[in-house]
Design an enzyme around this catalytic site. Structure first.
Site, PDB file in Angstrom:
ATOM      1  CB  THR A 167      65.343  47.433  59.637  1.00 21.56           C
ATOM      2  OG1 THR A 167      65.270  48.693  58.989  1.00 21.56           O
ATOM      3  CG2 THR A 167      63.976  47.055  60.181  1.00 21.56           C
ATOM      4  CE  LYS A 183      61.783  50.686  59.529  1.00 21.39           C
ATOM      5  NZ  LYS A 183      62.488  50.033  58.428  1.00 21.39           N
ATOM      6  CB  THR A 203      60.467  52.445  54.381  1.00 10.80           C
ATOM      7  OG1 THR A 203      60.146  52.090  53.121  1.00 10.80           O
ATOM      8  CG2 THR A 203      60.313  51.239  55.271  1.00 10.80           C
ATOM      9  CD  GLU A 207      68.569  49.867  53.124  1.00  7.79           C
ATOM     10  OE1 GLU A 207      68.418  49.850  51.900  1.00  7.79           O
ATOM     11  OE2 GLU A 207      67.959  49.119  53.906  1.00  7.79           O
ATOM     12  CG  ASN A 213      68.568  48.185  48.927  1.00  8.60           C
ATOM     13  OD1 ASN A 213      67.802  47.808  49.806  1.00  8.60           O
ATOM     14  ND2 ASN A 213      69.134  49.378  48.919  1.00  8.60           N
ATOM     15  CB  THR A 226      69.580  36.122  49.827  1.00  5.56           C
ATOM     16  OG1 THR A 226      70.296  37.294  49.465  1.00  5.56           O
ATOM     17  CG2 THR A 226      68.545  35.806  48.788  1.00  5.56           C
TER      18      THR A 226
END
Lengths: 383, 383
Positions: free
Chosen positions: A146, A168, A179, A259, A378, A383
């Site tokens: 992702t 992942k 996650t 991230e 994040n 969006t």
């Protein structure tokens, strides 16, 4: 070659069109046997995604023939229609592979609260089935990414058998579990009733000890498939060691690619009265936003570490706490230690050592710093 | 006028030179009686600062004559020498005011792990004692500011008596308590053995329900002083109401001025099986970094709310959860509700309503979003 490194497995990764980026987003892993043993560990989040609910049932009998994984949508909080989408996906895979739908594990990752585009996903499954190959482990690993920037792969070769894995997960990494979607395969011959114990011990020491941002996902799944294709029996201890090694490498890879992170931080707690105490203290530090911001800023603000330790119920005397950062003992006996200016936080990897002086137990939790990039990634995810 | 609004109190705020900025950094509040009743609530962090250890003892007998507060240094993790500094400060105040050192509360706030500059602090105490005045509540409130941008003041007038308060705290705001120093005064005549209960009930519903960043301080102190100077007796319920009102206004002010925050977020949990359940759920959402980043980005990513709710042990059925954001029911019965695009997050105040459909209890926790400014302010705090 990750999941296709052990014998008896084929895999594929294709573009189904679920991700706006147009990159690969659907993976298939098939266990061609002769054994079809399976074990899995799932998120402990009570709000679990439809594929988690489905896959719990699939692996309950210890058998799985295939796993289909999609990025581009979590299929979480989608109600009964979402569960039906998962069911339909498993039926579709089963039809193509001539196996039972009840032996097809389904994994999804992406945005919560939106239905999957089934009109794209099902043709993607067709393409993935056509592309199955015994050397396509990397393609499968790429299709489940992702916000990951690199695929996570690992293998371990042992005496006549091997273990392979892919993972992942780049944000929302918290214990039990991060996650993540993880598939680990082995061609060892293993007693089916021991596979679950092997996997639980491996995840306890690896995926359960990374905590990037304290947030727990609705979709986490770690799956272990055993084909027996090597014909070589592995004893439980040896298999546990090899699966743990593969999981550890994958877990470290997740933290290294988290991230927006600029640092990978090992919180090592020693001389604890129990392993649970050590873990509680390590997790408390790992989840302290002020500490994580300080590391991002290259600021060895050890007071943040002590303040985090102080919120736990672990056994310790505040006046006995020692803390080192990258080898400099900045806190000694709960007070000021060596000059904090000696701590060099310029490298990616940071090591924080907390000595509780309360016993012989220890544990390490890996986390990341809290950065502008994390906030940026994040703050506009959906969006 | 905050703490000097009720009769019987004098205060001052002066520049001692502890803060590099050169702004006021030392405050003194004196209770001139006739009563000298006191109650206090302190941080539950086991790593507590020297002034907390000292002040616990001071208020244990229910009496305090004065409180001296400094910004520019927390005097935490400073060992025995740090405790001696606190003791010396109290002795110095006692000498100037002709009271017992054991009746002088000390509060400190600032960086952890460094000794206070006593050569500046003690002359500052002299200046503060000289500056004491019955209308200097605001000057005292300004002197305890750290990264606060405005002083926090509140008053409540009742029938012949009143309550006043000041607070500081702009980061590290977490329950039980936030990083804050708070002094609340009243001129009501009140039974000394009831003051503690009044304060605990007030803080339970106010300061314990703000959680800016999940981090708990080593120095938190909330002090309630009663002078009895109004000559009017207040019953316990009335006093609790008024003290709670002042604490609520101060708590709301802390959230509104939290470090780097762009939004104040009320997490309101309703229809919970118990108040504890409601609080657990509200705190879990309030501490979810992904949710807090999403609010900063103006992104009504309600999946983050459900994922946070799912990590709690509260009674609820995941398939019954409803979530509204600023009045738009984005999640209905655990699944997709109204269009998330209808949610307007442009205002400073954001309201998230979680309906557990499990009972009649409710609780609200206030938090902030997670922003670039928060990361910036806390990535170089000690440097």
């Amino acid at each position: 070659m990750s999941v296709t490194h052990p014998r008896g497995f084929r895999a594929s990764g294709v573009v189904a069109g679920l991700k706006a980026s147009g990159t690969a987003d659907l993976a298939l892993v098939v266990n061609d046997g002769p054994d079809h043993h399976a074990a899995a560990v799932f998120t402990s989040n009570r709000v679990e995604a439809a594929p988690v609910t489905w896959s719990r049932t699939v692996v309950a009998d210890g058998r799985a023939d295939a796993v289909v994984l999609n990025s581009g949508g979590a299929n979480a909080c989608t109600g009964a229609p979402g569960f039906q989408d998962t069911h339909t996906t498993a039926e579709h895979v089963a039809g193509l592979l001539d196996v039972a739908a009840g032996d097809v594990v389904v994994c999804s990752t992406g945005l919560i609260g939106e239905r999957l585009a089934m009109d794209k996903l099902l043709p993607g499954v067709d393409a993935a089935a056509s592309a199955l190959a015994a050397d396509a482990g990397r393609a499968a690993a790429e299709a489940i990414m992702t916000t990951d920037t690199v695929p996570k792969l690992a293998v371990a070769d042992r005496d006549g058998w091997s273990v392979g894995g892919m993972a992942k997960g780049a944000g929302m990494l918290a214990p039990a579990l991060a996650t993540m979607l993880v598939v680990v395969t082995t061609d060892a011959v293993v007693a089916p009733d021991r596979l679950d114990a092997v996997l639980r011990e491996a995840t306890r020491l690896t995926f359960d000890r990374i905590d990037s941002d304290g947030c727990q996902s609705t979709n986490d799944t770690v799956l272990l498939l055993a084909s027996g294709a090597s014909g070589v029996e592995a004893d439980e201890a040896a298999l546990t060691e090899a699966v743990t090694a593969v999981c550890a490498e994958l877990a470290r890879g997740l933290i290294a690619d988290a991230e927006g992170a600029h640092h990978d931080i090992a919180i090592e707690v020693v001389s604890a009265a129990s392993e649970d105490d050590a873990l509680e203290v390590a997790r408390s530090v790992a989840r302290n936003n002020l500490f994580k911001c300080a590391v991002f800023g290259g600021d060895p603000n050890w007071g943040r570490v002590l303040a985090a330790v102080g919120t736990t119920a672990a056994a310790f005397d505040p006046a006995s706490l020692d803390v080192s950062m990258n080898g400099v003992q900045v806190c000694r006996a709960g007070g000021v230690g060596d000059d904090r200016g000696l701590v060099d936080l310029s490298q990616r990897e940071v090591r924080v050592l907390v000595d509780l002086h309360a016993g012989d137990a220890a544990a390490t939790v890996w986390t990341n710093d809290l950065t502008h990039d994390y906030v940026h990634e994040n703050s506009a995810y959906s969006t």
